[in-house]
Scaffold this motif. Sequence first.
Motif, PDB file in Angstrom:
ATOM      1  N   THR A 230     -51.794 -50.283  32.833  1.00  0.00           N
ATOM      2  CA  THR A 230     -51.145 -49.445  31.814  1.00  0.00           C
ATOM      3  C   THR A 230     -52.114 -48.412  31.265  1.00  0.00           C
ATOM      4  O   THR A 230     -51.747 -47.247  31.056  1.00  0.00           O
ATOM      5  CB  THR A 230     -50.608 -50.319  30.661  1.00  0.00           C
ATOM      6  N   GLU A 231     -53.350 -48.820  31.033  1.00  0.00           N
ATOM      7  CA  GLU A 231     -54.356 -47.884  30.512  1.00  0.00           C
ATOM      8  C   GLU A 231     -54.680 -46.795  31.533  1.00  0.00           C
ATOM      9  O   GLU A 231     -54.979 -45.656  31.145  1.00  0.00           O
ATOM     10  CB  GLU A 231     -55.611 -48.651  30.112  1.00  0.00           C
ATOM     11  N   ALA A 232     -54.633 -47.140  32.806  1.00  0.00           N
ATOM     12  CA  ALA A 232     -54.837 -46.117  33.840  1.00  0.00           C
ATOM     13  C   ALA A 232     -53.710 -45.099  33.812  1.00  0.00           C
ATOM     14  O   ALA A 232     -53.943 -43.888  33.977  1.00  0.00           O
ATOM     15  CB  ALA A 232     -54.926 -46.780  35.216  1.00  0.00           C
ATOM     16  N   GLU A 233     -52.492 -45.578  33.591  1.00  0.00           N
ATOM     17  CA  GLU A 233     -51.352 -44.658  33.469  1.00  0.00           C
ATOM     18  C   GLU A 233     -51.536 -43.753  32.246  1.00  0.00           C
ATOM     19  O   GLU A 233     -51.200 -42.562  32.288  1.00  0.00           O
ATOM     20  CB  GLU A 233     -50.052 -45.453  33.344  1.00  0.00           C
ATOM     21  N   LEU A 234     -52.056 -44.321  31.176  1.00  0.00           N
ATOM     22  CA  LEU A 234     -52.324 -43.528  29.975  1.00  0.00           C
ATOM     23  C   LEU A 234     -53.329 -42.422  30.280  1.00  0.00           C
ATOM     24  O   LEU A 234     -53.136 -41.266  29.880  1.00  0.00           O
ATOM     25  CB  LEU A 234     -52.867 -44.428  28.868  1.00  0.00           C
ATOM     26  N   TYR A 235     -54.394 -42.769  30.995  1.00  0.00           N
ATOM     27  CA  TYR A 235     -55.395 -41.761  31.339  1.00  0.00           C
ATOM     28  C   TYR A 235     -54.785 -40.615  32.133  1.00  0.00           C
ATOM     29  O   TYR A 235     -55.080 -39.432  31.879  1.00  0.00           O
ATOM     30  CB  TYR A 235     -56.545 -42.379  32.136  1.00  0.00           C
ATOM     31  N   LEU A 236     -53.948 -40.936  33.090  1.00  0.00           N
ATOM     32  CA  LEU A 236     -53.335 -39.894  33.916  1.00  0.00           C
ATOM     33  C   LEU A 236     -52.480 -38.951  33.067  1.00  0.00           C
ATOM     34  O   LEU A 236     -52.455 -37.736  33.305  1.00  0.00           O
ATOM     35  CB  LEU A 236     -52.493 -40.529  35.030  1.00  0.00           C
ATOM     36  N   VAL A 237     -51.801 -39.504  32.053  1.00  0.00           N
ATOM     37  CA  VAL A 237     -51.002 -38.664  31.149  1.00  0.00           C
ATOM     38  C   VAL A 237     -51.915 -37.782  30.303  1.00  0.00           C
ATOM     39  O   VAL A 237     -51.675 -36.571  30.160  1.00  0.00           O
ATOM     40  CB  VAL A 237     -50.116 -39.542  30.239  1.00  0.00           C
ATOM     41  N   LEU A 238     -52.976 -38.372  29.735  1.00  0.00           N
ATOM     42  CA  LEU A 238     -53.905 -37.601  28.902  1.00  0.00           C
ATOM     43  C   LEU A 238     -54.650 -36.555  29.730  1.00  0.00           C
ATOM     44  O   LEU A 238     -54.935 -35.447  29.241  1.00  0.00           O
ATOM     45  CB  LEU A 238     -54.903 -38.546  28.231  1.00  0.00           C
ATOM     46  N   LYS A 239     -54.921 -36.882  30.965  1.00  0.00           N
ATOM     47  CA  LYS A 239     -55.566 -35.936  31.873  1.00  0.00           C
ATOM     48  C   LYS A 239     -54.659 -34.734  32.131  1.00  0.00           C
ATOM     49  O   LYS A 239     -55.103 -33.572  32.058  1.00  0.00           O
ATOM     50  CB  LYS A 239     -55.905 -36.642  33.191  1.00  0.00           C
ATOM     51  N   GLU A 240     -53.402 -34.998  32.406  1.00  0.00           N
ATOM     52  CA  GLU A 240     -52.445 -33.919  32.639  1.00  0.00           C
ATOM     53  C   GLU A 240     -52.292 -33.048  31.394  1.00  0.00           C
ATOM     54  O   GLU A 240     -52.255 -31.806  31.489  1.00  0.00           O
ATOM     55  CB  GLU A 240     -51.095 -34.500  33.042  1.00  0.00           C
ATOM     56  N   ASN A 241     -52.243 -33.700  30.223  1.00  0.00           N
ATOM     57  CA  ASN A 241     -52.139 -32.944  28.970  1.00  0.00           C
ATOM     58  C   ASN A 241     -53.357 -32.052  28.754  1.00  0.00           C
ATOM     59  O   ASN A 241     -53.230 -30.905  28.304  1.00  0.00           O
ATOM     60  CB  ASN A 241     -51.983 -33.897  27.780  1.00  0.00           C
ATOM     61  N   ALA A 242     -54.534 -32.595  29.064  1.00  0.00           N
ATOM     62  CA  ALA A 242     -55.770 -31.829  28.880  1.00  0.00           C
ATOM     63  C   ALA A 242     -55.796 -30.605  29.785  1.00  0.00           C
ATOM     64  O   ALA A 242     -56.225 -29.515  29.376  1.00  0.00           O
ATOM     65  CB  ALA A 242     -56.977 -32.722  29.153  1.00  0.00           C
TER      66      ALA A 242
END
Length: 260
Positions: A230-242
């Motif tokens: 789940t945390e890896a999925e969170l990173y991918l979302v935050l990465k895309e946002n960045a």
Amino acid sequence: MWTRAELKDRAKSVLKISYWKAFLVSLIIAIVAGGDSSYNMRANFKRPFRRNEFNEFTNFNGDFNFNTDFNSDVMVVIAIILIVVLIIFLIVAAFRIFLGAPLEVGGRRYFVESAQNRADMNNIGFAFNRGRYKGIVLTMLWKDFLNFLWFLLLIIPGIVKAYAYSMVPYILADNPNIGYKRAVELSVQMTDGEKFNIFVLGLSFLGWYLLGALAFGLGGLFVNPYKNATEAELYLVLKENAINKGLCTYNELTSNDMLI
């Protein structure tokens, strides 16, 4: 905008395909980084003094007759104990810096790659390539040092900063040579305004860990893959946002070196 339900649903879909690989990687992360591990504080009580034992230390007037003469032999014993404690601390610190941190980054890379249908156990050794190791060790050491300084000030600021720096291992998993200052800076930017939501996300696993604790505390080990995915999925979302916000470029968070 992301929701906990969305991230968890994606994580479940990934784990359906490669749960046991994720379990092994999570176990490594828990060992080397202390991630997702719980520690129970136990109070050890000695038996109470019997009356005759107590009288050996006091007289009938209640005056203490402790004869604690800290002679040279006692001081030597204390010095030896302190040296042993220091040696153990240095060994643990060296383990964390030179082995634990690189393995943690490799574990985070596994989960990020797994979220993109590339579940490869070789990612565990990702950081030990000559061209990556130095940058990863230096950056993780810098992150831990900064967090340690914040914890010296107060507990709450330390916790807040821990969330602010939480994306550093994932950033290194994407680009191990991004630079220690840039990795920390980018993690802070990516988690800006998201720290409370990340806290709540972590809190949402508490029920699972409490349930796992019923199985002699070992049940939590089977929850770790779910949380890490789940945390890896969170990173991918935050990465895309960045990337969308112009905080970084796509190439900056994409490793061009695919050697394992």
